[in-house]
Design an enzyme around this catalytic site. Structure first.
Site, PDB file in Angstrom:
ATOM      1  N   HIS A 124      67.249 -54.719 -93.414  1.00 20.82           N
ATOM      2  CA  HIS A 124      66.991 -53.937 -92.196  1.00 20.82           C
ATOM      3  C   HIS A 124      68.039 -54.134 -91.107  1.00 20.82           C
ATOM      4  O   HIS A 124      67.838 -53.659 -89.996  1.00 20.82           O
ATOM      5  CB  HIS A 124      65.632 -54.295 -91.602  1.00 20.82           C
ATOM      6  CG  HIS A 124      64.471 -53.868 -92.419  1.00 20.82           C
ATOM      7  ND1 HIS A 124      63.850 -52.645 -92.270  1.00 20.82           N
ATOM      8  CD2 HIS A 124      63.806 -54.493 -93.406  1.00 20.82           C
ATOM      9  CE1 HIS A 124      62.843 -52.555 -93.122  1.00 20.82           C
ATOM     10  NE2 HIS A 124      62.796 -53.666 -93.829  1.00 20.82           N
TER      11      HIS A 124
ATOM     12  N   LYS B 198      62.504 -48.830 -76.803  1.00 23.18           N
ATOM     13  CA  LYS B 198      62.856 -49.666 -77.962  1.00 23.18           C
ATOM     14  C   LYS B 198      63.115 -51.071 -77.450  1.00 23.18           C
ATOM     15  O   LYS B 198      63.242 -51.276 -76.243  1.00 23.18           O
ATOM     16  CB  LYS B 198      64.101 -49.114 -78.664  1.00 23.18           C
ATOM     17  CG  LYS B 198      65.249 -48.794 -77.692  1.00 23.18           C
ATOM     18  CD  LYS B 198      66.434 -48.134 -78.379  1.00 23.18           C
ATOM     19  CE  LYS B 198      66.278 -46.662 -78.647  1.00 23.18           C
ATOM     20  NZ  LYS B 198      66.202 -46.334 -80.062  1.00 23.18           N
ATOM     21  N   ARG B 199      63.210 -52.055 -78.369  1.00 23.00           N
ATOM     22  CA  ARG B 199      63.580 -53.403 -77.946  1.00 23.00           C
ATOM     23  C   ARG B 199      64.836 -53.351 -77.093  1.00 23.00           C
ATOM     24  O   ARG B 199      65.705 -52.516 -77.315  1.00 23.00           O
ATOM     25  CB  ARG B 199      63.840 -54.293 -79.165  1.00 23.00           C
ATOM     26  CG  ARG B 199      62.652 -54.535 -80.081  1.00 23.00           C
ATOM     27  CD  ARG B 199      61.477 -55.203 -79.412  1.00 23.00           C
ATOM     28  NE  ARG B 199      61.875 -56.390 -78.679  1.00 23.00           N
ATOM     29  CZ  ARG B 199      62.002 -57.609 -79.207  1.00 23.00           C
ATOM     30  NH1 ARG B 199      61.722 -57.825 -80.459  1.00 23.00           N
ATOM     31  NH2 ARG B 199      62.374 -58.618 -78.457  1.00 23.00           N
TER      32      ARG B 199
ATOM     33  N   LYS C 130      71.763 -51.540 -78.586  1.00 26.61           N
ATOM     34  CA  LYS C 130      71.007 -50.297 -78.375  1.00 26.61           C
ATOM     35  C   LYS C 130      71.453 -49.596 -77.086  1.00 26.61           C
ATOM     36  O   LYS C 130      71.115 -48.463 -76.821  1.00 26.61           O
ATOM     37  CB  LYS C 130      69.511 -50.588 -78.334  1.00 26.61           C
ATOM     38  CG  LYS C 130      68.969 -51.106 -79.672  1.00 26.61           C
ATOM     39  CD  LYS C 130      67.484 -51.413 -79.599  1.00 26.61           C
ATOM     40  CE  LYS C 130      66.924 -52.084 -80.839  1.00 26.61           C
ATOM     41  NZ  LYS C 130      66.574 -51.164 -81.935  1.00 26.61           N
TER      42      LYS C 130
ATOM     43  N   THR D 232      63.347 -45.643 -86.026  1.00 29.36           N
ATOM     44  CA  THR D 232      62.208 -44.815 -86.414  1.00 29.36           C
ATOM     45  C   THR D 232      61.637 -44.141 -85.171  1.00 29.36           C
ATOM     46  O   THR D 232      61.012 -43.087 -85.275  1.00 29.36           O
ATOM     47  CB  THR D 232      61.109 -45.653 -87.110  1.00 29.36           C
ATOM     48  OG1 THR D 232      60.912 -46.854 -86.346  1.00 29.36           O
ATOM     49  CG2 THR D 232      61.487 -46.007 -88.523  1.00 29.36           C
TER      50      THR D 232
ATOM     51  N   LYS E 107      60.005 -40.315 -84.530  1.00 30.14           N
ATOM     52  CA  LYS E 107      58.738 -40.016 -83.846  1.00 30.14           C
ATOM     53  C   LYS E 107      58.970 -39.041 -82.695  1.00 30.14           C
ATOM     54  O   LYS E 107      58.185 -38.100 -82.473  1.00 30.14           O
ATOM     55  CB  LYS E 107      58.114 -41.306 -83.292  1.00 30.14           C
ATOM     56  CG  LYS E 107      57.689 -42.273 -84.359  1.00 30.14           C
ATOM     57  CD  LYS E 107      57.511 -43.705 -83.812  1.00 30.14           C
ATOM     58  CE  LYS E 107      57.589 -44.695 -84.967  1.00 30.14           C
ATOM     59  NZ  LYS E 107      57.754 -46.091 -84.521  1.00 30.14           N
TER      60      LYS E 107
HETATM   61  C1  NBG Z   1      65.105 -52.884 -87.746  1.00 26.31           C
HETATM   62  C2  NBG Z   1      66.310 -52.014 -87.418  1.00 26.31           C
HETATM   63  C3  NBG Z   1      65.900 -50.574 -87.167  1.00 26.31           C
HETATM   64  C4  NBG Z   1      65.063 -50.076 -88.333  1.00 26.31           C
HETATM   65  C5  NBG Z   1      63.893 -51.023 -88.575  1.00 26.31           C
HETATM   66  C6  NBG Z   1      63.064 -50.599 -89.762  1.00 26.31           C
HETATM   67  C7  NBG Z   1      65.073 -55.336 -87.815  1.00 26.31           C
HETATM   68  C8  NBG Z   1      65.687 -56.571 -88.388  1.00 26.31           C
HETATM   69  N1  NBG Z   1      65.609 -54.172 -88.177  1.00 26.31           N
HETATM   70  O1  NBG Z   1      67.031 -49.769 -87.027  1.00 26.31           O
HETATM   71  O2  NBG Z   1      66.972 -52.536 -86.290  1.00 26.31           O
HETATM   72  O3  NBG Z   1      64.577 -48.786 -88.072  1.00 26.31           O
HETATM   73  O4  NBG Z   1      64.378 -52.318 -88.825  1.00 26.31           O
HETATM   74  O5  NBG Z   1      63.845 -50.458 -90.897  1.00 26.31           O
HETATM   75  O6  NBG Z   1      64.132 -55.414 -87.067  1.00 26.31           O
END
Ligand code: NBG
Length: 833
Positions: A371, A562-563, A568, A668, A672
């Site tokens: 991920h 988002k985080r 980002k 994701t 959404k």
């Molecule tokens: C996160 C990514 C996102 C991705 C999500 C689900 C982690 C390590 N990775 O871009 O930063 O959409 O995983 O795949 O949290």
């Protein structure tokens, strides 16, 4: 087991509870008295919430029993999803909707004089995750149940989930998330489902008569993993699958030795120490952590899950040699990667399989999803720590590594560097175990989560592995569940779509394509604008309650949710807020808008926390400047979580997906938002690329450097400050930060951020600024034409079917797990019968 048909065998008879509103009302009232233990006259809204949950879970668990029986009878292959994180959010409405009894329950409650909305709002989010990775796991579980796949989730029942974010004096302050404070009516504790998990100690080698060596792991500590089950219902009363979360318990409630010696306090202290393993979720999104407790958490849940999986397999009467025919296990990132060594240990040490056979089974069972490419987020554990905490696993890893490197040496003779790069042990940084390497070596499939990400995995992070095993790497682009992110979150839009193309799209998102022609229909566009307005009013109410800030519903809602992370690039958006502010102050006519940020920063990630503070300070100046009025409002929405996302997303017009290209694995939130008719302004990063392909270039605003250009730019070593030379506005934005204009006396932080951008800017905020600002102007131009904007938004919605999590899960099932759906058919009456 008895072979008698269910209707003849009294033990197996199930007479499903009726689901009409009168029966539900009865069940809810009974649960209030008999389970919650309250007189309806005295019940609080939370009592009612729990009573509803108890009444509903009876019906869910019935479906679970039916589902389980069918799986057993049909001899299915099962898939087990191992994840440290599940971001489930609130369960009430999701369960009611998926069980097909939402309306009947609302009716029942209103007859009981209870306000459904009020009690629904009281439910705590189950926030057992950090962000996208945990939410993806929740979407995958829901989709597996909806599509009838025999899928099980395994994870940890953290006592404290993701921290609650408060904003105090513009700063993030973390409060513990005591989500179990009032108990959790959805879970089924299974005190009899327990497995021992071993830590520390040492390994003794024995020589057996047959010449083989065998190993005993002795001494050390033992903790008990106890199961808690969360049945997860598929949409419209289909299968009910199970999410099993483990809680750590002491081996015996009190250590008798201490107890008998009279040291009661010591005995209880040991008990508490065991329980810390499942105490708290590590806040960790793409930042490195190296903590012994985290390693113990990982091993704890993996070991319990694998013991449970083997136990079930044997109880079903299968041979262990058939494990890979009946079981597929997905590793959600490297957090559960120790499972590779643990399965070998269980098969070899406990079940006495020969090494070669155990290893072949292991590789055929596991698959691994990566991920992130961020090097600092890739888990590595010091060999010394591993040797101390998991001595047997360290030996197994050495053995796996040895055989693996022999194989490579054989196929690529003379390439010593290659061996070093591929080795599971990193010899270069104080000897560490590379968990990603262990996961790749121990899996038969490795996947990235968006096309670009998978290509980058093949070209960079796993380039050497790709050379060795090209067939092992595949892409499975992420998706989102339309049940939560459309049907539940956005009833007005759902209604609009239903009114145009019927309701079939809810079962098969591909059919959303039928909505495409309505993008050019004026009445549909007008109705869409009305939907947005309603959703904005709902959000405006929430923003007012949470922050005190008043926002208008008739302006553009521009969101970045988002985080908080440098890659980002919340800073890029913030610079743009300053630009808009300055332009209004300069007397320019600027499109009125609300800019909304939301997201948590990992508590140890100081720069991300600084970014939050500066956003809030800029917002304070902007929102209170009489020259600005309500032409520009800047909101930092606190404590972003699943339930607030479900209110923000349907109200958004513009979706900020502006990460530095090459860094966001997929995203994701981007899906959404587009599904809910927000237009994306984004870089060619992660799934943005596939979203652009789906919605067409003219319906998305792409800007900035590509992943390749970012790499070139980095290699060229362009000084970040040089980007100011050609951009006077950027100079004045940075100047405002340097001067502390927005700082309200505390200039240092702002000046520091400016220096960081001018001198380091590792994520190329300044390099991309001109392109971003230009793309934002294009956005505003289009927004000024409501017909054109609505058309583009409707085309975004109608063309998002590819991003359904159901497609994602089908791809995993077909290309990775090799499992077939087993939908539960009969034996449960429709809800209104
Ligand atoms: C996160 C990514 C996102 C991705 C999500 C689900 C982690 C390590 N990775 O871009 O930063 O959409 O995983 O795949 O949290």
């Amino acid at each position: 087991m008895s072979a008698a048909p269910d209707n003849l065998n009294p033990r197996r008879q199930l007479s499903p509870l009726p689901c009409d509103s009168d029966s539900l009302r009865q069940s809810i009232r009974d649960a209030l008295v008999r389970v919650v233990g309250k007189d309806p006259d005295l019940a609080t809204p939370r009592d009612w919430l729990h009573a509803v949950a108890f009444a509903i879970r009876e019906r869910i668990i019935e479906r679970r029993v039916v589902t389980r029986r069918q799986f057993a009878e049909e001899d299915v292959k099962r898939v087990f999803y191992l994840s440290m994180e599940y971001l489930m959010g609130r369960m009430l409405e999701a369960n009611l909707r998926n069980m097909g009894i939402l309306e009947a329950t609302q009716e029942a409650l209103s007859k009981l004089g209870v306000d459904f909305r009020e009690i629904a709002r009281l439910e705590e989010d189950a926030a057992l995750g950090n962000g996208g990775l945990g939410r993806l796991a929740a979407c995958i579980l829901e989709s597996m149940a909806t599509q009838g796949y025999p899928g099980y989730g395994y994870g940890i029942r953290y006592e404290f989930g993701m921290f609650q974010q408060h904003i105090e004096h513009c700063r993030q302050v973390e409060h513990p998330d005591n989500w179990l404070r009032y108990g959790n009516p959805w879970e089924f504790p299974r005190p009899e489902k327990i497995f021992p998990v071993h830590f520390y100690g040492y390994v003794v080698e024995h020589h057996e008569k047959n010449g083989e060596n065998c190993y005993a792991w002795e001494d050390g500590e033992e903790v008990i993993a106890m199961a808690y089950d969360f049945p997860t219902a598929g949409y419209e009363r289909r299968n009910v699958n199970n999410l099993r979360l483990w809680a750590a318990k002491p081996t015996r409630d009190f250590d008798l030795r201490y107890f008998n010696e009279g040291d009661y306090i010591r005995a209880v202290a040991d008990k508490n120490e065991s329980e810390t393993i499942s105490m708290v979720l590590y806040p960790n999104d793409a930042t490195a952590i190296g903590k012994e407790l985290r390693l113990k958490q990982e091993y704890f849940f993996v070991s319990a899950s694998l013991q449970d999986i083997l136990d079930r397999h044997l109880k079903l009467g299968y041979e262990l040699t058939r494990l890979a025919d009946k079981v597929a296990i997905q590793l959600n990132d490297t957090h559960p990667a120790i499972a590779v060594a643990e399965l070998v240990r269980l098969l070899v040490d406990q079940h006495r399989l020969p090494w070669g056979q155990a290893w072949e089974i292991t590789r055929n069972v596991f698959a691994y999803t990566n991920h992130t490419l961020m090097p600092e987020a890739l888990e590595t554990w010091p060999v010394a720590l591993m040797e101390r905490v998991l001595p047997r696993h360290m030996l197994i890893i050495y053995h796996i590594n040895h055989e693996f490197l022999e194989e490579v040496r054989h196929h690529f003779p003379g390439e010593h560097d290659l061996l070093e790069r591929l080795s599971i042990i990193d010899e270069g940084h104080g000897r560490r175990v590379r968990m990603a390497h262990l996961a790749v070596v121990g899996s038969h499939r490795v996947n990235g989560v968006a096309a670009l990400h998978t290509n980058l995995l093949k070209e960079t992070l796993f380039a050497d592995f790709y050379r060795v095993w090209p067939e092992r790497f595949i892409n499975v682009t992420n998706g989102v569940t339309p049940r939560l992110w459309m049907i539940q979150a956005n009833p007005p839009l759902t209604g609009l779509i239903d009114s145009r193309i019927g309701t079939d799209w809810k079962y098969d998102l591909d059919r959303l394509k039928q909505f495409i022609p309505y993008a050019s229909d004026e009445a549909t566009r007008a109705a869409f604008r009305e939907v947005k307005r309603q959703n904005k009013e709902r959000l405006a109410g929430l923003v007012k309650r949470r922050t005190g800030i008043e926002i208008r519903p008739d302006v553009m809602y521009d969101v970045q949710i988002k985080r908080i992370h440098e890659y980002k690039r919340q800073l890029l958006k913030l610079l743009h807020v300053i630009e808009l502010y300055q332009r209004i102050r300069d007397g320019e006519e600027v499109l009125p808008r609300v800019v909304l940020f939301a997201g948590k920063a990992a508590p140890g990630y100081q720069r991300a926390k600084n970014i939050i503070e500066v956003i809030n300070q800029v917002a304070d100046i902007v929102n209170n400047d009489p020259h600005i009025g309500d032409r520009l409002k800047c909101v930092f929405f606190p404590n972003y979580e699943v339930s607030s996302a479900a209110i923000i997303i349907p109200a958004a017009d513009l979706s900020q997906q502006i990460s530095t290209a090459g860094f966001e694995a997929s995203g994701t939130g981007n899906m959404k938002l587009a599904l809910n008719g927000a237009l994306t302004i984004g870089t060619l990063d992660g799934a943005n690329i596939e979203i652009r392909d789906a919605v067409d270039e003219e319906n998305i605003f792409i800007f900035g450097m590509t992943a390749r250009e970012v790499a070139e730019h980095r290699a060229a070593g362009v000084p970040p400050g040089s980007h100011l030379d050609s951009h006077p506005r950027l100079r004045s934005i940075i100047g405002a930060l340097q001067s502390g204009f927005f700082a309200n006396g505390g200039r240092v932080l702002h000046a520091q951020l400016a220096t960081y951008l001018l001198e380091e800017d590792p994520f190329f905020v300044l390099a991309d600024y001109a392109a971003y600002s230009e793309a934002s102007n294009r956005v505003d131009q289009l927004y000024l034409d409501p017909e054109a904007w609505s058309e583009a938004a409707l085309l975004n919605i109608a063309r998002m079917s590819y991003f359904s999590i159901d497609r994602t899960v089908r791809e995993y099932a077909e290309h990775v797990w090799k499992v077939l759906p087993e939908p539960v058919q009969a034996r449960c009456p429709p809800p209104e019968s």
